[in-house]
Design a protein around this motif. Sequence first.
Motif, mmCIF file in Angstrom:
data_model
loop_
_atom_site.group_PDB
_atom_site.id
_atom_site.type_symbol
_atom_site.label_atom_id
_atom_site.label_comp_id
_atom_site.label_asym_id
_atom_site.label_seq_id
_atom_site.Cartn_x
_atom_site.Cartn_y
_atom_site.Cartn_z
ATOM 1 N N LEU A 41 0.941 -1.225 -0.208
ATOM 2 C CA LEU A 41 -0.243 -0.144 0.081
ATOM 3 C C LEU A 41 0.692 1.316 0.033
ATOM 4 C CD1 LEU A 41 -2.688 1.826 0.083
ATOM 5 C CD2 LEU A 41 -2.525 1.026 2.795
ATOM 6 N N ASN A 42 1.790 1.201 0.983
ATOM 7 C CA ASN A 42 2.662 2.504 1.154
ATOM 8 C C ASN A 42 3.533 2.719 -0.224
ATOM 9 O OD1 ASN A 42 1.924 3.475 3.534
ATOM 10 N ND2 ASN A 42 3.232 2.018 4.473
ATOM 11 N N ASP A 43 3.908 1.578 -0.960
ATOM 12 C CA ASP A 43 4.608 1.685 -2.300
ATOM 13 C C ASP A 43 3.831 2.228 -3.250
ATOM 14 O OD1 ASP A 43 7.051 0.683 -0.841
ATOM 15 O OD2 ASP A 43 6.702 -1.192 -1.971
ATOM 16 N N GLN A 48 1.424 6.746 -6.828
ATOM 17 C CA GLN A 48 0.254 7.390 -7.176
ATOM 18 C C GLN A 48 0.497 8.862 -6.934
ATOM 19 O OE1 GLN A 48 -1.986 9.093 -4.582
ATOM 20 N NE2 GLN A 48 -3.090 10.071 -6.172
ATOM 21 N N ASP A 49 1.148 9.254 -5.966
ATOM 22 C CA ASP A 49 1.533 10.515 -5.733
ATOM 23 C C ASP A 49 2.585 11.076 -6.742
ATOM 24 O OD1 ASP A 49 1.631 12.887 -3.868
ATOM 25 O OD2 ASP A 49 3.966 12.209 -3.688
ATOM 26 N N SER A 50 3.425 10.290 -7.274
ATOM 27 C CA SER A 50 4.262 10.611 -8.483
ATOM 28 C C SER A 50 3.790 10.793 -9.633
ATOM 29 C CB SER A 50 5.510 9.453 -8.414
ATOM 30 O OG SER A 50 6.232 9.992 -9.431
ATOM 31 N N LEU A 51 2.662 10.009 -9.956
ATOM 32 C CA LEU A 51 1.716 10.229 -11.252
ATOM 33 C C LEU A 51 1.178 11.619 -11.058
ATOM 34 C CD1 LEU A 51 0.680 6.642 -11.607
ATOM 35 C CD2 LEU A 51 2.217 7.724 -13.330
ATOM 36 N N TYR A 52 0.354 11.771 -9.971
ATOM 37 C CA TYR A 52 -0.227 12.845 -9.614
ATOM 38 C C TYR A 52 0.622 14.110 -9.985
ATOM 39 C CZ TYR A 52 -2.129 16.873 -7.395
ATOM 40 O OH TYR A 52 -2.541 18.081 -6.995
ATOM 41 N N LYS A 53 1.692 14.132 -9.243
ATOM 42 C CA LYS A 53 2.494 15.364 -9.447
ATOM 43 C C LYS A 53 2.990 15.675 -10.813
ATOM 44 C CE LYS A 53 4.050 15.280 -4.504
ATOM 45 N NZ LYS A 53 5.341 15.050 -3.737
#
Length: 81
Positions: A41-43, A48-53
């Motif tokens: 989950l953390n990975d 997900q955060d990287s894609l969003y940014k």
Amino acid sequence: MDDKIIMENLLNTAKGVCDLYMHGTIESPTMNVHQAFDTALNDSLCIQDSLYKKMSAKGWYTTEQAEQQKISKVKNQFAGM
């Protein structure tokens, strides 16, 4: 298919994976299984955060600032619970 569509598909897939891993973490029967799902989950959240940014930097994922009046209304609505 253009880059924006590909990134949207990747982000949606990452969000779905995060949801599955979250439920696996919550419902895991043993500590070993819980830890495996939690790590996954953390990975996945980092991906997900990287894609969003990246999408946000290109202007492909925009957000709007919520109006303070609307925030206060919802806050007051749930304050009495």
